[in-house]
Design a protein around this motif. Sequence first.
Motif, short mmCIF file in Angstrom:
data_model
loop_
_atom_site.label_atom_id
_atom_site.label_comp_id
_atom_site.label_asym_id
_atom_site.label_seq_id
_atom_site.Cartn_x
_atom_site.Cartn_y
_atom_site.Cartn_z
N VAL A 6 0.86 -0.92 -0.01
CA VAL A 6 0.19 0.11 0.02
C VAL A 6 0.86 1.36 0.15
O VAL A 6 0.52 2.23 -0.43
N MET A 7 1.76 1.45 0.96
CA MET A 7 2.98 2.50 0.67
C MET A 7 3.50 2.44 -0.49
O MET A 7 3.46 3.93 -1.25
N LEU A 8 3.78 1.69 -1.36
CA LEU A 8 4.58 1.83 -2.30
C LEU A 8 3.47 2.95 -3.17
O LEU A 8 3.77 2.87 -4.28
N ILE A 9 2.29 1.89 -3.43
CA ILE A 9 1.31 2.63 -4.32
C ILE A 9 0.74 4.17 -4.19
O ILE A 9 0.58 4.08 -4.66
N LEU A 10 0.49 4.12 -3.26
CA LEU A 10 -0.30 5.39 -2.61
C LEU A 10 0.95 6.71 -2.60
O LEU A 10 0.56 7.93 -3.19
N PHE A 11 2.53 6.51 -2.44
CA PHE A 11 3.31 7.63 -2.19
C PHE A 11 3.98 8.05 -3.61
O PHE A 11 4.09 9.83 -2.82
N ALA A 28 4.04 1.82 -14.10
CA ALA A 28 3.28 0.69 -14.29
C ALA A 28 3.72 -0.22 -15.41
O ALA A 28 3.40 0.77 -16.97
N GLY A 29 3.49 -1.45 -15.61
CA GLY A 29 2.93 -1.56 -17.04
C GLY A 29 4.73 -2.09 -17.97
O GLY A 29 4.91 -1.62 -19.05
N GLY A 30 5.33 -2.16 -16.94
CA GLY A 30 6.40 -2.88 -17.49
C GLY A 30 7.84 -1.16 -17.42
O GLY A 30 8.93 -1.34 -17.67
N GLY A 31 7.15 -0.32 -16.46
CA GLY A 31 8.01 1.05 -16.29
C GLY A 31 9.50 0.69 -15.39
O GLY A 31 9.45 -0.17 -14.73
N SER A 32 10.75 1.50 -16.08
CA SER A 32 11.72 0.91 -15.48
C SER A 32 12.48 2.14 -14.37
O SER A 32 12.60 3.33 -15.92
N MET A 33 13.64 1.84 -13.94
CA MET A 33 14.73 3.52 -13.87
C MET A 33 15.79 2.90 -13.24
O MET A 33 15.65 1.78 -12.25
N ARG A 34 17.28 3.39 -13.44
CA ARG A 34 18.24 3.34 -12.50
C ARG A 34 18.39 4.11 -11.54
O ARG A 34 18.10 5.09 -12.10
N ILE A 35 18.13 3.83 -10.78
CA ILE A 35 18.30 4.74 -9.38
C ILE A 35 19.53 4.24 -8.62
O ILE A 35 19.98 3.24 -8.13
N ALA A 54 0.16 -4.23 -13.64
CA ALA A 54 -0.25 -3.98 -14.50
C ALA A 54 -1.18 -2.62 -14.34
O ALA A 54 -1.39 -2.30 -15.86
N SER A 55 -1.24 -2.38 -13.71
CA SER A 55 -1.80 -0.73 -13.19
C SER A 55 -1.54 -0.14 -12.36
O SER A 55 -2.21 1.26 -12.77
N SER A 56 -0.77 -0.15 -11.68
CA SER A 56 -0.39 0.75 -10.27
C SER A 56 0.98 1.05 -10.59
O SER A 56 2.01 -0.15 -10.51
N ASP A 57 1.40 2.20 -10.53
CA ASP A 57 2.46 2.85 -9.97
C ASP A 57 3.55 2.09 -8.96
O ASP A 57 2.44 1.94 -8.13
N LEU A 58 4.84 2.45 -9.16
CA LEU A 58 5.42 1.84 -7.50
C LEU A 58 6.71 3.03 -6.89
O LEU A 58 6.62 4.05 -8.73
N PHE A 59 6.04 3.14 -5.87
CA PHE A 59 7.36 4.50 -5.77
C PHE A 59 8.19 3.82 -4.95
O PHE A 59 7.79 2.73 -4.19
N VAL A 60 9.53 4.38 -5.27
CA VAL A 60 10.84 3.61 -4.32
C VAL A 60 11.52 4.42 -3.60
O VAL A 60 11.77 5.78 -4.07
#
Length: 488
Positions: A6-11, A28-35, A54-60
């Motif tokens: 939940v934290m990852l999706i809402l942040f 979402a959907g295969g997005g990639s980032m070098r962090i 498939a639908s939720s963005d991810l917060f790192v």
Amino acid sequence: MKKFLVMLILFPWIAGINTLSEGYRIPAGGGSMRIYAKDGGAQGACYTVQNNHASSDLFVPTHSTTEWAQFIAASKPAFIAATQCYPKSCKEILTLMGSPASGTYTIDSDGAGAGTSYQAYCDMTADGGGWTRIFRHNIAGGYFTTVGDAISKNTGAPTGNLYSILNKIPDFVTAGKYRFRLTWPGYSQKNIWLQTTNPLSDVAAAGIVPIAVNAYTDTRLSNWAGLELGNGAHGPTNSNSSLLDGSVQHTNWFYAIGSTAAYSTPAGIPADTGIIATGGVAEVNLWIKEDDTYVSYNSCKDILDSGASIGSGIYTIDPGNIGTPIPVVCDMTTDGGGWTRVMYHDYPLGGLFANNAEALSYNTTAPLASRYSILSRLSSFVRSGKYELKIDWPGSTTARNWWTQTSNFTSQAAAGYVGIAIQSTSNYWGGLEYGIPGNSLADGSVGSVNWFYGVGAQTTWGTPAGIPASDELMGSGVSVPRMELWVK
């Protein structure tokens, strides 16, 4: 695990998203980032994070080392793929870590390219820090067997005597420019510059922008003008004496990188006659940093006053800030420093100026040329209504005249003259004023038809044929071969 998700999706909706101080949103959907984030270690940690949900963005989260470490260590759901990577350069490590110590770090200069990670030595303190050493040659290890041997050598030993990752140079290009630093341990001189050409390419060095070039020898002997391939179809070769050199378009091989043989006595690597008058040095280092920026100062005095000077040498300035920067020779030590050389005339090597137009503007991008003038931009150096000027005659006398005047001598008679340190007053000296066409652009024989202290000579004078200084300095009828004029 549910709370963690939940934290990852809402942040993603918090302020400061996509900054190191908060964290990064991966679509979402295969997005990639070098962090690349701090993790409490000396180097930080790099991961490529992919979000296959498939639908939720991810917060790192990266705003604290604890959260970042927990994210990396956590047992992640299948839609999160985290693959370890490495920083691209010493500059990237410096940018993230703040004040890391100089030393050996693991980098991957081509990022996601085919090249693997490797260890490199980083200078994190000098000249802004963030320099990656791409070449080290200490003659304690001997010499390179061939010029080809110097392209890539002992790549796993970044502190070794014979070390080269010159083949990695293309990984550090920024906006079409390479930023190099050349140093000779044990000597204070260093050269820092930009160029648009990869010195491994078979082309003449081009796009040279001196940031601070201390080793240049003010003659055409060393011919410093960046770095270029020492041999090839693009120009004179150095007979495979070194892979690269800075004696551009010349058979000399000063500023050598990848020497295959010893030079002169004492035997060593040819650097510059301003560093060591005869013989070679024991070690040379070449550094690179992915940075195409530089501050366009108005004058050498501006550089000195801003604290950006690293000693006398060649710098890039933009007199009047008109958008046309040019390289110039700066004297940062004599008579208080901050002097910009606006004219240099070596008659034996360069001949005469053809006319006043040439004497006003000639070889403006080649400050080491034997005939050089940027006097067309003199008005940009006026301060508080005055020009502070100095004239001298290299190789003939150590004397010089240093003064101020209010008039622009390229078009006006002398006015507002005040001497500061005058070592020659003969032959009607009184500052500089517009000269007699055909003799010189300007001279210091004020109010006289004589043209002693000639600036921009267009005909010869005296014995041997040369440039008039003054009877007081040289004796009656004796000329000088060279003159130079400075302003601050």
